[in-house]
Every structure is written in C-alpha cells, then in structure tokens.
Write a protein that holds these residues in place. Sequence first.
Motif, mmCIF file in Angstrom:
data_model
loop_
_atom_site.group_PDB
_atom_site.id
_atom_site.type_symbol
_atom_site.label_atom_id
_atom_site.label_comp_id
_atom_site.label_asym_id
_atom_site.label_seq_id
_atom_site.Cartn_x
_atom_site.Cartn_y
_atom_site.Cartn_z
ATOM 1 N N ARG A 10 0.831 -1.210 0.000
ATOM 2 C CA ARG A 10 0.000 0.000 0.000
ATOM 3 C C ARG A 10 0.867 1.262 0.000
ATOM 4 O O ARG A 10 0.560 2.231 0.675
ATOM 5 N N VAL A 11 1.944 1.247 -0.770
ATOM 6 C CA VAL A 11 2.886 2.369 -0.767
ATOM 7 C C VAL A 11 2.538 3.458 -1.775
ATOM 8 O O VAL A 11 3.154 4.516 -1.774
ATOM 9 N N ALA A 12 1.561 3.231 -2.620
ATOM 10 C CA ALA A 12 1.245 4.186 -3.688
ATOM 11 C C ALA A 12 0.891 5.572 -3.150
ATOM 12 O O ALA A 12 1.092 6.571 -3.829
ATOM 13 N N GLY A 13 0.401 5.641 -1.922
ATOM 14 C CA GLY A 13 0.047 6.931 -1.324
ATOM 15 C C GLY A 13 1.246 7.732 -0.861
ATOM 16 O O GLY A 13 1.099 8.861 -0.418
ATOM 17 N N GLY A 14 2.451 7.151 -0.960
ATOM 18 C CA GLY A 14 3.658 7.883 -0.605
ATOM 19 C C GLY A 14 4.350 7.403 0.658
ATOM 20 O O GLY A 14 5.497 7.759 0.910
ATOM 21 N N ASP A 15 3.669 6.600 1.478
ATOM 22 C CA ASP A 15 4.287 6.054 2.690
ATOM 23 C C ASP A 15 4.917 4.712 2.344
ATOM 24 O O ASP A 15 4.241 3.695 2.265
ATOM 25 N N HIS A 16 6.218 4.721 2.150
ATOM 26 C CA HIS A 16 6.908 3.519 1.690
ATOM 27 C C HIS A 16 7.188 2.511 2.807
ATOM 28 O O HIS A 16 7.896 1.536 2.596
ATOM 29 N N THR A 17 6.587 2.717 3.978
ATOM 30 C CA THR A 17 6.657 1.706 5.032
ATOM 31 C C THR A 17 5.415 0.813 5.027
ATOM 32 O O THR A 17 5.318 -0.103 5.844
ATOM 33 N N GLN A 18 4.495 1.063 4.129
ATOM 34 C CA GLN A 18 3.235 0.306 4.090
ATOM 35 C C GLN A 18 3.388 -1.017 3.329
ATOM 36 O O GLN A 18 2.655 -1.303 2.383
ATOM 37 N N HIS A 19 4.344 -1.813 3.774
ATOM 38 C CA HIS A 19 4.577 -3.144 3.196
ATOM 39 C C HIS A 19 3.724 -4.163 3.942
ATOM 40 O O HIS A 19 3.547 -4.048 5.166
ATOM 41 N N PRO A 20 3.223 -5.191 3.262
ATOM 42 C CA PRO A 20 2.385 -6.174 3.951
ATOM 43 C C PRO A 20 3.123 -6.939 5.046
ATOM 44 O O PRO A 20 2.537 -7.269 6.080
ATOM 45 N N GLU A 21 4.405 -7.198 4.853
ATOM 46 C CA GLU A 21 5.166 -7.942 5.868
ATOM 47 C C GLU A 21 5.314 -7.124 7.153
ATOM 48 O O GLU A 21 5.283 -7.675 8.257
ATOM 49 N N PHE A 22 5.465 -5.819 7.009
ATOM 50 C CA PHE A 22 5.558 -4.924 8.162
ATOM 51 C C PHE A 22 4.225 -4.882 8.900
ATOM 52 O O PHE A 22 4.175 -4.950 10.131
ATOM 53 N N ALA A 23 3.128 -4.803 8.123
ATOM 54 C CA ALA A 23 1.786 -4.806 8.729
ATOM 55 C C ALA A 23 1.539 -6.108 9.477
ATOM 56 O O ALA A 23 0.959 -6.108 10.569
ATOM 57 N N ILE A 24 1.981 -7.215 8.918
ATOM 58 C CA ILE A 24 1.817 -8.519 9.572
ATOM 59 C C ILE A 24 2.592 -8.549 10.889
ATOM 60 O O ILE A 24 2.075 -9.015 11.913
ATOM 61 N N ALA A 25 3.816 -8.060 10.888
ATOM 62 C CA ALA A 25 4.623 -8.054 12.116
ATOM 63 C C ALA A 25 3.934 -7.220 13.198
ATOM 64 O O ALA A 25 3.848 -7.649 14.359
ATOM 65 N N ARG A 26 3.434 -6.069 12.844
ATOM 66 C CA ARG A 26 2.759 -5.208 13.828
ATOM 67 C C ARG A 26 1.471 -5.852 14.330
ATOM 68 O O ARG A 26 1.168 -5.807 15.521
ATOM 69 N N TRP A 27 0.714 -6.485 13.423
ATOM 70 C CA TRP A 27 -0.516 -7.158 13.834
ATOM 71 C C TRP A 27 -0.187 -8.313 14.782
ATOM 72 O O TRP A 27 -0.848 -8.481 15.814
ATOM 73 N N ALA A 28 0.817 -9.106 14.431
ATOM 74 C CA ALA A 28 1.200 -10.257 15.253
ATOM 75 C C ALA A 28 1.629 -9.812 16.652
ATOM 76 O O ALA A 28 1.273 -10.448 17.646
ATOM 77 N N ALA A 29 2.376 -8.720 16.736
ATOM 78 C CA ALA A 29 2.825 -8.221 18.041
ATOM 79 C C ALA A 29 1.634 -7.833 18.916
ATOM 80 O O ALA A 29 1.665 -8.025 20.129
ATOM 81 N N ALA A 30 0.585 -7.327 18.303
ATOM 82 C CA ALA A 30 -0.585 -6.870 19.053
ATOM 83 C C ALA A 30 -1.578 -7.985 19.384
ATOM 84 O O ALA A 30 -2.340 -7.858 20.341
ATOM 85 N N HIS A 31 -1.562 -9.070 18.600
ATOM 86 C CA HIS A 31 -2.625 -10.067 18.735
ATOM 87 C C HIS A 31 -2.179 -11.481 19.095
ATOM 88 O O HIS A 31 -3.035 -12.323 19.407
ATOM 89 N N LEU A 32 -0.903 -11.777 19.043
ATOM 90 C CA LEU A 32 -0.434 -13.141 19.285
ATOM 91 C C LEU A 32 0.529 -13.189 20.460
ATOM 92 O O LEU A 32 1.266 -12.230 20.709
ATOM 93 N N THR A 33 0.547 -14.305 21.140
ATOM 94 C CA THR A 33 1.537 -14.516 22.197
ATOM 95 C C THR A 33 2.901 -14.776 21.556
ATOM 96 O O THR A 33 2.976 -15.132 20.365
ATOM 97 N N PRO A 34 3.964 -14.636 22.311
ATOM 98 C CA PRO A 34 5.282 -14.960 21.748
ATOM 99 C C PRO A 34 5.352 -16.388 21.176
ATOM 100 O O PRO A 34 5.938 -16.591 20.116
ATOM 101 N N GLU A 35 4.741 -17.334 21.848
ATOM 102 C CA GLU A 35 4.755 -18.713 21.346
ATOM 103 C C GLU A 35 3.988 -18.830 20.036
ATOM 104 O O GLU A 35 4.449 -19.485 19.094
ATOM 105 N N GLN A 36 2.836 -18.200 19.939
ATOM 106 C CA GLN A 36 2.058 -18.228 18.700
ATOM 107 C C GLN A 36 2.837 -17.588 17.557
ATOM 108 O O GLN A 36 2.787 -18.068 16.418
ATOM 109 N N ARG A 37 3.554 -16.524 17.853
ATOM 110 C CA ARG A 37 4.361 -15.865 16.813
ATOM 111 C C ARG A 37 5.471 -16.791 16.334
ATOM 112 O O ARG A 37 5.708 -16.903 15.135
ATOM 113 N N ARG A 38 6.146 -17.468 17.265
ATOM 114 C CA ARG A 38 7.229 -18.397 16.886
ATOM 115 C C ARG A 38 6.730 -19.538 16.012
ATOM 116 O O ARG A 38 7.437 -20.024 15.142
#
Length: 161
Positions: free
Chosen positions: A46-74
């Motif tokens: 989603r970088v077309a708007g100019g924010d080149h940090t809007q990568h899906p892998e980055f969004a996944i990492a942030r979502w996982a940190a907020a919603h999964l336990t450390p074990e679930q993430r591993r």
Amino acid sequence: MINEIDLMHLRRCIALAEEALGAGDEPFGSILVAGDGDVLMEDRNRVAGGDHTQHPEFAIARWAAAHLTPEQRREATVYTSGEHCPMCAAAHGWVGLGRIVYASSSAQLADWLGEWGVPEPKVRTLRIQDVIRDTVVEGPVPRLAAQVKELHRRLRAFSQG
C-alpha cells in the motif's frame, strides 16, 4: 522443504500482489499462517500513497505483536510473494515470528529491475538472513518467481506507458 500447502499459500500471496497492482500499487502480497494452519491475516502493498513503510510484511509483524503470544508468533509462518526488505525482515525478527517462505528473492527483483533499466532503490537489497538470525527462510520458488516477475514487468510497463 516447500510443500503443497506452502505452494497454496504462496499462490494466494501472488493473487494479493496482483490485487495490489490492480489498485495502482507495487505488486507484493503476504499472509500470516498460524502453527495450526489457520490464515490469521493477509495484506498487500500500500505504498502508492507515498508512505513507503506500508509493506504487507511490516503490517503482519505489527498485527502479530498486538494479537499473538510470543509462542504463537514463533509457531507462525509468513508467506510472501517477494523476499522481505531489510525493514520488514527486522520487524519480523523483533516481533519473533517464525518461518518465512517467499516466491521470489530480493536478488531476483534487483536483477529484473536492472534488466529493465530501473535505477537501484534507495534502500540496499539484503537477504533476510543478513538482517535476522535463527529464522527458517525458504525460497525462492522458480515456477512462482516467474509469475512475480511478470507482475513487476506489468508495473514497469504501466509506469512508462
């Protein structure tokens, strides 16, 4: 070793990358799969708007940190159409996500861009393993990388046309 389930998830990533391209964005797509096989999240570039940090892998990492336990993430696997950039690889490592499986590599993308005369990007191309340790990383998958290359070719053709 990449199996049929991995290929199924990678094909979904390529479909998300095609969706991104259709929305006028760069063709990248990723999904997060739990250790039990449930798809937890999927996203596209989603970088077309100019924010080149809007990568899906980055969004996944942030979502996982907020919603999964450390074990679930591993125990989770991140599938992606293209190998993580250094920013996304670092986010993956900091959050403690598990295995990464990708269809095409950063080196392949750099080669394709060079082939098409596209200037090198501002951020250096690094392998995931050059950014994070102790993560199982598998890819590229040649038969799928060709599909990813075609999406990037279409992006360049659209950009120039």
